[in-house]
Design an enzyme around this catalytic site. Structure first.
Site, mmCIF file in Angstrom:
data_model
loop_
_atom_site.group_PDB
_atom_site.id
_atom_site.type_symbol
_atom_site.label_atom_id
_atom_site.label_comp_id
_atom_site.label_asym_id
_atom_site.label_seq_id
_atom_site.Cartn_x
_atom_site.Cartn_y
_atom_site.Cartn_z
ATOM 1 N N GLY B 80 1.010 -1.345 0.001
ATOM 2 C CA GLY B 80 -0.216 0.163 0.014
ATOM 3 C C GLY B 80 0.638 1.367 0.021
ATOM 4 N N ARG B 144 1.425 -6.059 -4.919
ATOM 5 C CA ARG B 144 1.416 -6.813 -3.828
ATOM 6 C C ARG B 144 1.744 -8.286 -3.925
ATOM 7 N NH1 ARG B 144 -1.530 -4.138 0.342
ATOM 8 N NH2 ARG B 144 -2.427 -2.529 -0.053
ATOM 9 N N ASP B 174 6.062 -5.124 6.971
ATOM 10 C CA ASP B 174 6.802 -6.114 7.756
ATOM 11 C C ASP B 174 6.810 -7.222 6.803
ATOM 12 O OD1 ASP B 174 3.819 -6.089 7.755
ATOM 13 O OD2 ASP B 174 3.721 -6.819 9.885
ATOM 14 N N ASP B 175 5.572 -7.756 6.183
ATOM 15 C CA ASP B 175 5.879 -8.918 5.391
ATOM 16 C C ASP B 175 6.815 -8.848 4.014
ATOM 17 O OD1 ASP B 175 4.126 -10.248 6.417
ATOM 18 O OD2 ASP B 175 2.427 -9.857 5.191
ATOM 19 N N LYS B 201 8.165 1.006 5.683
ATOM 20 C CA LYS B 201 7.143 1.757 5.070
ATOM 21 C C LYS B 201 5.754 1.138 5.726
ATOM 22 C CE LYS B 201 4.484 0.183 2.411
ATOM 23 N NZ LYS B 201 3.677 -0.655 1.666
ATOM 24 N N THR B 202 4.891 1.857 6.263
ATOM 25 C CA THR B 202 3.437 1.798 6.526
ATOM 26 C C THR B 202 2.927 2.837 7.327
ATOM 27 O OG1 THR B 202 1.851 0.333 7.792
ATOM 28 C CG2 THR B 202 4.206 0.027 8.532
ATOM 29 N N ILE B 203 1.869 3.201 6.843
ATOM 30 C CA ILE B 203 1.110 4.593 7.383
ATOM 31 C C ILE B 203 0.453 3.903 8.752
ATOM 32 C CG2 ILE B 203 0.796 5.719 5.197
ATOM 33 C CD1 ILE B 203 -2.295 4.836 5.717
ATOM 34 N N ASP B 204 0.276 2.429 8.796
ATOM 35 C CA ASP B 204 -0.330 2.125 10.144
ATOM 36 C C ASP B 204 0.509 2.086 11.244
ATOM 37 O OD1 ASP B 204 -2.531 1.306 8.437
ATOM 38 O OD2 ASP B 204 -2.297 -0.691 8.408
ATOM 39 N N MET B 249 -7.786 4.482 9.073
ATOM 40 C CA MET B 249 -7.064 3.149 8.757
ATOM 41 C C MET B 249 -6.319 2.499 9.872
ATOM 42 S SD MET B 249 -5.535 3.888 4.991
ATOM 43 C CE MET B 249 -5.651 1.911 4.511
ATOM 44 N N GLY B 250 -5.938 1.160 9.835
ATOM 45 C CA GLY B 250 -5.526 0.719 10.830
ATOM 46 C C GLY B 250 -6.332 -0.794 11.353
ATOM 47 N N GLU B 310 -10.065 1.129 11.894
ATOM 48 C CA GLU B 310 -10.772 0.154 10.836
ATOM 49 C C GLU B 310 -10.954 -1.363 11.530
ATOM 50 O OE1 GLU B 310 -7.971 -0.105 7.799
ATOM 51 O OE2 GLU B 310 -9.589 -0.712 6.365
ATOM 52 N N GLU B 421 -7.633 9.484 1.473
ATOM 53 C CA GLU B 421 -7.474 10.870 1.571
ATOM 54 C C GLU B 421 -6.067 10.927 2.283
ATOM 55 O OE1 GLU B 421 -9.989 9.150 3.048
ATOM 56 O OE2 GLU B 421 -12.095 9.973 1.901
#
Lengths: 546, 546
Positions: B80, B144, B174-175, B201-204, B249-250, B310, B421
């Site tokens: 993502g 992906r 992580d993956d 990287k991950t916005i979560d 998100m999350g 989420e 967004e």
């Protein structure tokens, strides 16, 4: 952690820019223009407003030697929130203090109803300073009570006199300013000595004419929505697998959708006024978007952006007929909707009088929308058009169309609705400056003894120092329209003009924007950077005033 | 009109800040720390990664006299989108050029699959310059595809050798980084000479540990969502009539919800990890929000803000049981869902084996959610948990609860979901700097011949010049988990720690924030203003690194 954000703290110190005429305060001489008439129905408007009709438009000339006695002013926020409302109040506050340091500002609480119920607070400098350059209407709250009755007017006059209030400023849209004019007329007829001035507010951008270049809040709201549409566009062309259907505010006019489409170069921007003028059908709109999806897919671009104005459904002629028929037949037989199965039986509706054409439109829509149309009605039994999730309706119909006609092409949709995200955003520099100038202009009009005027700040495409402040008689913008079975004076709503420069700009570019991914990413509103980043008005205003 | 926005043009000129160690380029000496082990399951991890296990963490010491031969590097964007990905690539680009002006950067297109299918482009300085400080992953696209099979690895090595590529940088979560490490191990075992470096990287925000203080994109995404939540909060306390339920998100961790709750001081912030730890029930969560609504209504505040992660549904133990039972009984009898009436008959479900407790949970939910649970299943017959509109579910359940228990209190809800967004917003200064530094660090690690490392930039609470760059062996973050019936090495996901400083900050304040309208309005991300407005990291990072 502080109770305000770092940005709030930094913005509190921002001194909004003003037209040069106010360089030494709101004390001005009045320069009168020609006498005015009305937008239409001149005789009727004159008959309705004998006291205030026909006054000249006015401009200002600075007069720093002018002395003004202290004046108490009250302000009212009317209707939906728009970015910059607090700055209009700040402009009034600073303006009346510049006229006379003993002037006082009151706020009626919770909208026009507060003026009737005598709910008010004094706005002192400590309170004012906490709200400068902020979003929202929370300083005194807003409301939707309409001031229309003589009994209300009398109560307002009584309440104002008790506080020695000599002028009211009503910050509102077309309806609120129409009612403000009726109140001004009444105040004058009663020799109450109370002046009534308006400030043009609405994020929808539909309070606009040759003298009012823009309503405040439109700039900020469009920039917030365009930031989000731009972010989603960037996601679309990164992920390359979704068509995003994005509904933005604008029930009766599509200025916001048009501006956002121009700012972001969305692949498709629907404009309700065009839909109505061309008598477009729901099926036609859907097929047209699908056609663009097919063309883009041929280039490997299985993604796109569609901007949809909130009110578009009500501008599709065949939908109007369908809704009218449903209202009619459901009202005729209140028990009908209860007896219908959830996905609403069209045969049953036809047996109760639904026309074949409406039945066909009805059947073209997804089951959940059909269900909503039939089941979800207001207390009068009417279909609740405003609650139809138009972005979902169009997205799912395009998806159905693609499945039926182009099953080999990958098509997948996401939908979004942006409304609350922009209504209370902190004002852009443009709206901060424009609103403050409008408030200062209202103070200058009050200082000059004017009433029944809308504060006007023109030449907005130029730097603020070159803006031209003045007052426009409210009657000059009115015509008579039939509302709820009665003739009423109203300020004419400004719809998107199909021969206007902004719409022409869309038309000139939309074929290219549909096919190619020429997205522009406006990004978040900036306050501190280069002037071309921070101080530009909307594309709509720039093109209209070119 | 230009094809890029004024902000894009101004941001293109922004030179991201770097740690001082890179003041003269990416040429560094390596300072080795102690040898590492793994997060858990040391023996299994060592057995799986004999070539790369146990390497020391490394820091850098500038060495501008060091010469490096030209190196070709390829970069892959995996999974993502997250704000700042383009700046990681810019950091790699500038870093390898600083090592040797003849170095080249390639990008494999459309994610890891591009490296297998040999779809690539060279990223030259003209292309690079068009993407500096921009959002999105559109420069080379993402994907992906998982790199897990030996055949894929062989193909990647073949493709890299054809372009004389000596190092791969995988920008992922992580993956993706776990798989990157397996690839690094394979490349080393095969003596391919190809290094593999990761960027977090991950916005979560769930790729985080003692060496990785934050994953990139989290800062920007949280700031965009907080801007919007703040705007809606301002609307709520202006309109004074809606409770807004806002999902962010999350899916597996609630870092975003927690950060947004802290930034905006929402009245209620749900944290999935707490929901699970306390075995909260859906009814309990609903009653608790309603209780707060009642208390606020007593103060005349018929409005509020609820922030919802989420994934919260999947953390409610009774919902897990319900979903497992539904999956089981619907899988057992595939025709069952077809035979169910739309609002799904609970007796019929019970006759097929739904437990009394699950039936009670099921019945507590609104009909449209029940319908979705039973009807909307994936190709394996499983309930599609991720498609449940949690914000609607909770909002409508609170509304139902209020109607049943407090019919005299006005309560009305609005709901929102923010995801797209924020994922592709232009990076904040923090993310722009952090990402560029991560890319530069990756180049330095490559220059030093390191592999199987995650680029690490620490001390992020301090100004960028004081940031500490280095490399962390990927194996040191791994443990073994059961996935799809097999033991797999994985980088441990960082969930919200209930004894961590950010969650404790929420707990310490949430009673007050629930009752009072202490909203903070963060406003839009700023790039050009005072440092406290433009350069601050998240509250989460500030509290964790305090």
């Amino acid at each position: 952690m502080s109770a305000i954000s770092a940005l709030q703290a930094a913005r509190a110190a921002y001194q909004p820019k003003l037209p040069t005429v106010f360089a030494n305060g709101a004390a001005v001489n009045i320069i009168e223009g020609d006498a005015t008439t009305a937008a239409a129905d001149l005789d009727q408007i004159q008959a309705l407003f004998p006291e205030t009709y026909g006054a000249p438009k006015v401009n200002f000339e600075a007069n720093m030697n002018k002395t003004t006695t202290a004046i108490n002013v009250a302000v009212i926020l009317s209707g939906g929130q728009a970015p910059g409302g607090h700055n209009v109040i700040a402009g009034i506050f600073d303006g009346i203090i510049s006229l006379n340091a003993d002037s006082k500002l009151y706020g009626f609480l919770g909208g026009p109803g507060g003026a009737v119920d005598n709910k008010y607070m004094e706005i002192d400098s400590a309170i004012m300073d906490a709200y400068r350059n902020t979003g929202g209407f929370d300083i005194i709250g807003s409301g939707r009570t309409k001031l229309e009755e003589t009994a209300q007017f009398d109560q307002v006059i009584t309440n104002c006199k008790a506080l020695n209030i000599g002028a009211l400023v009503i910050i509102g849209g077309d309806d609120s300013n129409t009612n403000g004019c009726v109140l001004a007329e009444y105040c004058k007829a009663q020799n109450s000595g109370i002046l009534v001035i308006g400030a043009p507010k609405t994020i929808d951008g539909d309070l606009k004419n040759e003298d009012i270049e823009a309503s405040f809040g439109f700039d900020t709201a469009c920039k917030v929505y365009s930031e989000l549409i731009g972010n989603i566009s960037r996601d679309a062309c990164s992920a390359r697998k979704y068509w995003h259907f994005i509904k933005v505010m604008g029930r009766s006019a599509s200025h916001i959708a048009l501006e956002c489409g121009l700012q972001t170069r969305a692949n498709v921007t629907l404009v309700s006024e065009e839909v109505e003028a061309k008598a477009m059908t729901l099926g036609g709109i859907v097929a047209d978007i699908a056609d663009k999806a097919v063309k883009r897919a041929a280039k490997g671009e299985h993604f796109g952006i569609v901007v949809i104005p909130e009110g578009v459904i009500e501008f599709i002629p065949q939908m109007k007929v369908l809704i009218a028929e449903l209202n009619d037949l459901l009202a005729h037989d209140a028990s009908l909707s209860d007896s219908l199965p959830i996905a609403a039986d069209v045969d049953q509706l036809q047996s109760h009088g639904l026309s074949a054409e409406s039945a066909s439109v009805y059947l073209s829509m997804p089951a959940n929308i059909r269900q909503q149309l039939v089941m979800d009605r207001d207390p009068h039994g009417n279909v609740q058009v405003s609650r139809i999730e138009t972005e979902k309706l169009i997205a799912s119909m395009v998806e159905m169309y693609m499945e039926e006609n182009h099953a080999d092409i990958h098509f997948s949709e996401q939908h979004h609705f942006f409304g609350y995200e922009g209504r209370c955003a902190a004002p852009s520099n443009f709206d901060a400056d424009y609103c403050y100038s409008l408030g200062y202009t209202a103070a200058a009009l009050i200082g000059a003894g004017k009433t029944a005027c809308l504060a006007s700040v023109k030449n907005l495409k130029s730097p603020a120092s070159e803006w031209v402040a003045g007052g426009i008689p409210l009657t000059s913008m009115m015509n008579v329209e039939r509302r709820h079975g009665a003739d009423k004076p109203v300020i004419k709503k400004a719809l998107v003009e199909l021969d206007g420069a902004p719409f022409k700009e869309l038309v000139a570019n939309r074929d290219e924007w549909a096919l190619h991914s020429n997205y522009v990413f406006p990004g978040p509103i900036q306050y501190f950077g280069p002037t071309e980043v921070c101080d530009q008005p909307t594309i709509t205003l720039t093109l209209e005033q070119r």
